[in-house]
Design a protein around this motif. Structure first.
Motif, PDB file in Angstrom:
ATOM      1  N   THR A 113      31.828  53.376 -26.939  1.00  0.00           N
ATOM      2  CA  THR A 113      32.641  53.046 -27.828  1.00  0.00           C
ATOM      3  C   THR A 113      32.729  53.366 -29.563  1.00  0.00           C
ATOM      4  O   THR A 113      33.380  53.384 -30.584  1.00  0.00           O
ATOM      5  CB  THR A 113      32.677  51.255 -28.824  1.00  0.00           C
ATOM      6  OG1 THR A 113      30.984  51.062 -29.100  1.00  0.00           O
ATOM      7  CG2 THR A 113      33.154  51.040 -26.706  1.00  0.00           C
ATOM      8  N   ILE A 114      31.946  54.571 -29.553  1.00  0.00           N
ATOM      9  CA  ILE A 114      31.624  55.533 -30.702  1.00  0.00           C
ATOM     10  C   ILE A 114      32.475  55.902 -31.775  1.00  0.00           C
ATOM     11  O   ILE A 114      33.128  55.592 -32.360  1.00  0.00           O
ATOM     12  CB  ILE A 114      30.462  55.695 -30.937  1.00  0.00           C
ATOM     13  CG1 ILE A 114      29.400  56.016 -32.342  1.00  0.00           C
ATOM     14  CG2 ILE A 114      30.362  57.019 -30.566  1.00  0.00           C
ATOM     15  CD1 ILE A 114      28.089  55.968 -33.226  1.00  0.00           C
ATOM     16  N   ASP A 115      33.128  56.469 -30.902  1.00  0.00           N
ATOM     17  CA  ASP A 115      34.221  57.785 -30.982  1.00  0.00           C
ATOM     18  C   ASP A 115      35.060  57.053 -31.500  1.00  0.00           C
ATOM     19  O   ASP A 115      35.929  57.134 -32.196  1.00  0.00           O
ATOM     20  CB  ASP A 115      35.152  58.871 -29.500  1.00  0.00           C
ATOM     21  CG  ASP A 115      34.233  59.622 -29.233  1.00  0.00           C
ATOM     22  OD1 ASP A 115      33.016  59.684 -30.542  1.00  0.00           O
ATOM     23  OD2 ASP A 115      33.768  60.374 -28.746  1.00  0.00           O
ATOM     24  N   SER A 116      35.617  55.738 -30.931  1.00  0.00           N
ATOM     25  CA  SER A 116      36.932  55.091 -31.365  1.00  0.00           C
ATOM     26  C   SER A 116      36.558  53.878 -32.504  1.00  0.00           C
ATOM     27  O   SER A 116      37.595  53.853 -33.052  1.00  0.00           O
ATOM     28  CB  SER A 116      36.725  54.142 -30.256  1.00  0.00           C
ATOM     29  OG  SER A 116      37.616  52.434 -30.818  1.00  0.00           O
ATOM     30  N   GLU A 117      35.406  54.003 -32.945  1.00  0.00           N
ATOM     31  CA  GLU A 117      34.967  53.089 -34.213  1.00  0.00           C
ATOM     32  C   GLU A 117      34.945  53.767 -35.220  1.00  0.00           C
ATOM     33  O   GLU A 117      35.693  53.507 -36.163  1.00  0.00           O
ATOM     34  CB  GLU A 117      33.668  52.964 -34.296  1.00  0.00           C
ATOM     35  CG  GLU A 117      33.194  51.479 -33.007  1.00  0.00           C
ATOM     36  CD  GLU A 117      33.287  50.288 -33.981  1.00  0.00           C
ATOM     37  OE1 GLU A 117      33.092  49.634 -34.848  1.00  0.00           O
ATOM     38  OE2 GLU A 117      33.505  48.897 -32.749  1.00  0.00           O
ATOM     39  N   LEU A 118      34.954  54.953 -34.818  1.00  0.00           N
ATOM     40  CA  LEU A 118      34.504  56.356 -36.518  1.00  0.00           C
ATOM     41  C   LEU A 118      36.487  56.718 -36.075  1.00  0.00           C
ATOM     42  O   LEU A 118      36.523  57.182 -37.186  1.00  0.00           O
ATOM     43  CB  LEU A 118      33.961  57.184 -35.660  1.00  0.00           C
ATOM     44  CG  LEU A 118      31.890  57.218 -35.719  1.00  0.00           C
ATOM     45  CD1 LEU A 118      31.572  58.337 -35.521  1.00  0.00           C
ATOM     46  CD2 LEU A 118      31.502  56.343 -37.279  1.00  0.00           C
TER      47      LEU A 118
ATOM     48  N   THR B  76      46.946  49.981 -30.982  1.00  0.00           N
ATOM     49  CA  THR B  76      45.953  51.565 -31.511  1.00  0.00           C
ATOM     50  C   THR B  76      45.567  50.601 -32.533  1.00  0.00           C
ATOM     51  O   THR B  76      45.656  49.398 -33.505  1.00  0.00           O
ATOM     52  CB  THR B  76      47.946  51.940 -32.607  1.00  0.00           C
ATOM     53  OG1 THR B  76      48.409  52.131 -31.440  1.00  0.00           O
ATOM     54  CG2 THR B  76      46.952  53.681 -33.020  1.00  0.00           C
ATOM     55  N   ARG B  77      44.354  51.451 -32.666  1.00  0.00           N
ATOM     56  CA  ARG B  77      43.250  50.924 -33.620  1.00  0.00           C
ATOM     57  C   ARG B  77      43.094  51.862 -35.124  1.00  0.00           C
ATOM     58  O   ARG B  77      42.522  53.056 -34.834  1.00  0.00           O
ATOM     59  CB  ARG B  77      42.105  50.166 -33.191  1.00  0.00           C
ATOM     60  CG  ARG B  77      40.897  49.987 -33.893  1.00  0.00           C
ATOM     61  CD  ARG B  77      39.239  49.585 -33.329  1.00  0.00           C
ATOM     62  NE  ARG B  77      38.358  48.929 -34.132  1.00  0.00           N
ATOM     63  CZ  ARG B  77      37.872  49.380 -33.978  1.00  0.00           C
ATOM     64  NH1 ARG B  77      38.551  51.084 -34.912  1.00  0.00           N
ATOM     65  NH2 ARG B  77      36.587  49.431 -35.326  1.00  0.00           N
ATOM     66  N   SER B  78      42.520  51.658 -35.722  1.00  0.00           N
ATOM     67  CA  SER B  78      41.993  52.979 -36.765  1.00  0.00           C
ATOM     68  C   SER B  78      40.948  52.810 -37.309  1.00  0.00           C
ATOM     69  O   SER B  78      40.250  51.822 -37.035  1.00  0.00           O
ATOM     70  CB  SER B  78      42.685  52.160 -38.112  1.00  0.00           C
ATOM     71  OG  SER B  78      44.188  52.418 -38.741  1.00  0.00           O
ATOM     72  N   GLY B  79      40.604  54.078 -37.660  1.00  0.00           N
ATOM     73  CA  GLY B  79      38.443  53.900 -37.274  1.00  0.00           C
ATOM     74  C   GLY B  79      38.698  54.276 -38.802  1.00  0.00           C
ATOM     75  O   GLY B  79      39.263  54.268 -39.883  1.00  0.00           O
TER      76      GLY B  79
ATOM     77  N   ILE C 243      40.933  63.266 -34.544  1.00  0.00           N
ATOM     78  CA  ILE C 243      41.826  63.292 -33.208  1.00  0.00           C
ATOM     79  C   ILE C 243      41.972  61.704 -32.958  1.00  0.00           C
ATOM     80  O   ILE C 243      40.361  61.305 -32.349  1.00  0.00           O
ATOM     81  CB  ILE C 243      42.432  64.273 -32.454  1.00  0.00           C
ATOM     82  CG1 ILE C 243      43.064  65.334 -32.994  1.00  0.00           C
ATOM     83  CG2 ILE C 243      43.563  63.781 -31.314  1.00  0.00           C
ATOM     84  CD1 ILE C 243      42.537  66.475 -31.498  1.00  0.00           C
ATOM     85  N   LYS C 244      42.491  60.778 -32.569  1.00  0.00           N
ATOM     86  CA  LYS C 244      42.262  59.081 -32.032  1.00  0.00           C
ATOM     87  C   LYS C 244      42.083  59.480 -30.433  1.00  0.00           C
ATOM     88  O   LYS C 244      42.180  60.474 -30.119  1.00  0.00           O
ATOM     89  CB  LYS C 244      43.219  58.422 -32.653  1.00  0.00           C
ATOM     90  CG  LYS C 244      43.478  57.931 -34.151  1.00  0.00           C
ATOM     91  CD  LYS C 244      44.557  56.573 -33.459  1.00  0.00           C
ATOM     92  CE  LYS C 244      44.731  55.718 -35.225  1.00  0.00           C
ATOM     93  NZ  LYS C 244      45.186  56.706 -35.699  1.00  0.00           N
ATOM     94  N   VAL C 245      41.126  58.514 -30.433  1.00  0.00           N
ATOM     95  CA  VAL C 245      40.773  58.438 -28.729  1.00  0.00           C
ATOM     96  C   VAL C 245      41.993  58.274 -27.839  1.00  0.00           C
ATOM     97  O   VAL C 245      42.933  57.022 -28.298  1.00  0.00           O
ATOM     98  CB  VAL C 245      39.470  57.167 -28.293  1.00  0.00           C
ATOM     99  CG1 VAL C 245      39.655  57.438 -26.669  1.00  0.00           C
ATOM    100  CG2 VAL C 245      38.481  57.885 -29.164  1.00  0.00           C
ATOM    101  N   GLY C 246      42.152  59.078 -27.240  1.00  0.00           N
ATOM    102  CA  GLY C 246      44.038  59.207 -26.361  1.00  0.00           C
ATOM    103  C   GLY C 246      45.665  59.434 -27.245  1.00  0.00           C
ATOM    104  O   GLY C 246      45.887  58.466 -26.350  1.00  0.00           O
ATOM    105  N   SER C 247      44.835  60.263 -27.613  1.00  0.00           N
ATOM    106  CA  SER C 247      46.628  61.100 -28.670  1.00  0.00           C
ATOM    107  C   SER C 247      45.903  61.817 -29.259  1.00  0.00           C
ATOM    108  O   SER C 247      45.099  62.801 -28.377  1.00  0.00           O
ATOM    109  CB  SER C 247      45.657  60.600 -30.509  1.00  0.00           C
ATOM    110  OG  SER C 247      46.747  61.292 -30.748  1.00  0.00           O
ATOM    111  N   SER C 248      47.041  63.234 -29.503  1.00  0.00           N
ATOM    112  CA  SER C 248      46.759  64.471 -29.426  1.00  0.00           C
ATOM    113  C   SER C 248      47.401  65.022 -30.859  1.00  0.00           C
ATOM    114  O   SER C 248      47.639  66.063 -31.209  1.00  0.00           O
ATOM    115  CB  SER C 248      47.970  64.514 -28.258  1.00  0.00           C
ATOM    116  OG  SER C 248      48.866  64.661 -28.579  1.00  0.00           O
TER     117      SER C 248
END
Ligand SMILES: Nc1ncnc2c1ncn2[C@@H]1O[C@H](COP(=O)(O)OP(=O)(O)OP(=O)(O)O)[C@@H](O)[C@H]1O
Ligand SMILES: [Mg+2]
Length: 419
Positions: A77-82, A96-99, A135-140
């Motif tokens: 989960t660290i990439d998503s947290e940051l 959608t969540r902001s890191g 880049i957010k996880v799962g985004s381009s």
């Protein structure tokens, strides 16, 4: 520019050591710039104050300050947290969540235990440091952020780089300026000063008279190794403040509170000592955990026996004995202070083992016993990890949960033991 003394006072930093003053001075100097800073130093030396000083004295002071413990966030989960994630990026990503890097735009992020960052996250971090992009996880979609990074580590980064656990390019990018905090044992003149401050704080907190050290006790305090540094000193000041009836503390009574006083070595006997950031506290926690696990197994066995044997009285008797033994062992292992064993006890152990030793050998023998205990702890740890991994068919998440440790700690252990 704010003076070193004023800054120390503002942030509750005690001590007058030149190396400590230099670290504070450097923090003041780099604060107005956006330069990345790496704070280094052993566990418990006070690294967490430095990024706070830097943030508060920078033009970002009205922006956000976010402290992230990179070692405590699970790898998954660290990439998503940051950096945040897009809705649907993974199971459970319902929104959608902001890191942190988005939230802290215009502020400072403190990356504590940065040496623990997974390699994939290191790549993302390097990009932010180089051009402010992420880049957010799962985004381009590439996003921009303006964040100042202060990182800290208590592990030897060169070792980590050599073992390919940390990217060399990232290390140089993070450590444009390095601020090193000296270990307590190299700040002899500050030891008693800190102790007096903590003693006075605890006297107020517990509404008791302040403890005072005799001259001999002060000498002992200054001679000690302090592998846990200021955190350990504070702990010991608290223990003594609470437990000692007599508020005048002699060297003898202080001695009883200082673990491994004899050899001045940390209790951990690791094959990989340099880069191990295992503190004594963590080692003790592991021991308690494994003891509890074996107690649990004993109790399981006992329940099985009880179920199989109905109310067979003999079994019941045996079991009572077993339970008593468990509690006795618990008292001995958990509440005995890890001090050097007294001579009489050592000699008794010698005779039980029918080994002839000279007087000079007896302390070495006590140390060997301590070492054997630690080694067997490692064996136990290894065995438990293996068993748990087998039981969960190699699934680290489930095994870590069962062992009561984080997935990342388990990951490190697997590497350490080459499992
Ligand atoms: N110079 C100091 N004066 C007063 N208290 C201090 C000083 N340095 C550290 N402390 C206290 O010691 C404790 C440990 O400090 P801190 O948490 O910053 O350690 P650390 O270097 O981050 O250790 P770790 O690497 O284990 O995270 C804290 O409670 C802190 O307030
Ligand atoms: Mg810390």
């Amino acid at each position: 520019m704010e003076s070193v003394q004023a800054t120390k006072q503002r942030f509750g930093i005690i001590g007058n050591d030149p190396k400590l003053n230099r670290a504070v001075e450097k923090s003041i100097q780099v604060a107005p710039t956006d330069i990345s800073v790496l704070v280094t130093g052993e566990s418990g030396v006070g690294k967490e104050s430095i990024p706070k000083i830097i943030h508060s004295l920078s033009h970002r002071k009205h922006g956000k300050y976010i402290a992230v413990n990179c070692g405590a966030i699970p790898e998954g989960t660290i990439d998503s947290e940051l950096f945040g994630h897009e809705k649907g990026a993974f199971t459970g990503a319902t929104q959608t969540r902001s890191g942190y890097f988005e939230v802290a735009d215009g502020g400072t992020i403190f990356l504590d235990e940065v040496g623990e960052l997974p390699l994939t996250t290191q790549v993302r971090l390097l990009r932010v440091l180089e051009n402010g992009e992420f880049i957010k996880v799962g985004s381009s979609k590439v996003q921009k952020t303006d964040v100042r990074i202060v990182a800290a580590t208590n592990v030897n980064m060169f070792e980590a780089i050599k073992k390919e656990r940390f990217r060399e390019d990232l290390y140089y990018r993070l450590s444009t300026v390095e601020i090193l905090l000296p270990p307590l044992r190299e700040r002899k003149d500050d030891i008693h000063l800190l102790f007096r401050k903590f003693a006075s704080d605890f006297a107020t907190k517990y509404k008791m008279p302040t403890i005072r050290l005799s001259d001999e006790a002060v000498i002992l305090l200054e001679k000690y190794h302090w592998s846990g540094n200021i955190r350990q000193l504070r702990n010991i000041a608290e223990q003594i403040s609470v437990l000692e009836q007599n508020r005048a503390i002699t060297a003898a009574s202080l001695h009883g509170y200082l673990p491994n006083m004899g050899n001045n070595l940390p209790a951990v006997i690791s094959s990989d000592k340099k880069e191990s950031n295992f503190s004594n506290e963590r080692e003790i926690l592991y021991k308690v955990l494994f003891d509890m696990k074996s107690d649990l197994n004993d109790l399981k066995k006992l329940t099985m026996e009880l179920m199989q044997n109905g109310n067979n009285q003999q079994v019941q008797k045996d079991n009572e004995g077993l339970i008593q033994k468990i509690y006795q062992e618990k008292e001995e292992t958990h509440f005995e202070k890890p001090v050097r064993k007294p001579t009489s006890e050592v000699l008794e152990i010698q005779s039980q083992n029918t080994i002839q030793r000279t007087e000079d050998d007896k302390y070495h023998f006590a140390e060997e016993i301590e070492e054997e205990e630690t080694l067997s702890l490692h064996d136990k740890e290894l065995e438990l990890i293996k068993k748990s991994l087998e039981r969960h068919r190699g699934k680290r998440k489930a095994a870590a949960e069962e062992l009561g440790i984080s997935e990342r700690t388990l990951y490190r252990k697997i590497k350490q033991y080459d499992l």
